[in-house]
Design an enzyme around this catalytic site. Sequence first.
Site, short mmCIF file in Angstrom:
data_model
loop_
_atom_site.label_atom_id
_atom_site.label_comp_id
_atom_site.label_asym_id
_atom_site.label_seq_id
_atom_site.Cartn_x
_atom_site.Cartn_y
_atom_site.Cartn_z
CB SER A 41 -0.96 0.01 1.18
OG SER A 41 -2.00 -0.92 0.99
CE LYS A 49 -3.72 0.87 -0.89
NZ LYS A 49 -4.46 0.52 0.33
CE1 TYR A 102 -4.76 -0.87 -4.59
CE2 TYR A 102 -5.45 -3.16 -4.47
CZ TYR A 102 -5.11 -1.98 -3.84
OH TYR A 102 -5.12 -1.90 -2.47
CE1 TYR A 160 -4.99 1.38 4.47
CE2 TYR A 160 -3.58 -0.08 5.74
CZ TYR A 160 -3.94 0.49 4.54
OH TYR A 160 -3.24 0.16 3.40
CB VAL A 196 -0.09 -5.72 4.52
CG1 VAL A 196 -1.28 -4.96 5.07
CG2 VAL A 196 -0.27 -6.05 3.05
#
Length: 309
Positions: free
Chosen positions: A65, A68, A192, A244, A262
């Site tokens: 991630s 992103k 993605y 998050y 992760v």
Amino acid sequence: MTPDLARCVAEAYQVALPHRGQGRVADYIPALAKVDPNHFGFALALPDGTVHAAGDADIAFSIQSVSKVFTLALALRRVGSSLWDSVGREPSGSAFNSIVQLESEQGIPRNPLINAGAIATTDRLIDGRGGDAVVDEILDFIRARAGDDGVDIDRDVAASESETGARNRSLGYFMQAFDNLRHPVEAVTGVYFRQCAIAMSCRQLAKAGLFLAMEGRDPLTGEQLIDPHRARRINAIMMLCGHYDNSGEFAFRVGLPGKSGVGGGILCIAPGQGSIAVWSPGLNEAGTSLVGALALEHFAYAAGWSVFD
């Protein structure tokens, strides 16, 4: 008094080292479940090109991630503020792959750093092109920032992502049902999954993030990659949403904009100062590197680099 940054890096590494191996690797992605949880790397990149590193800073890992952040920058550069028609800018307070929240909010993801928001951002970045061309653009951008053409996709991780990607596809179909996806779900998730499977070392990742510390400018080439106000806003979103439902705790303890993955990596930005990357695969319950967060907390304190200092 100017801090001795090399000493701060070495101290942060030593403080966190006894905790190495703690936490839980991301075993829901089979290729990540095989990674040795005892790895731990730390790298600090400065605008003059200096890099201070410790531990496993030159071993490549799956950035997941953290990617992103780069696709968000590229999407803003490509479609500008119209991106915010497709995705919000608020913390989620929910798990990174929450479907319930997406359904209750009519298919508009809370922010670009949760999975649904990143998928929506990738959708806008595609902008009518083929998936391979978009992946090439992402790789070219990251390679140029890292100063290393060797940065590439880990094909095993990408395949593993796709094979276990039912939930991410579900997020895409939810958004499509609310007319918030402009390309086919398989085309968007195909990009993605590959962007999340990019493999980099801490040294490469820290260097790649420097443009966000310098108001969107690559300090080594002088190229203005994104507008300064967009770099500031990306940093704001990282501070509020980068971890998050653990984002508040990270801001409280570290006080820097950051984005976790992760795979165990964290990219942190110290505006006007430098860029930091840490990696240790063991995650806390929210999916952030346990050892990496401890190291960053000590470094930010020792260097006086919290944005609140």
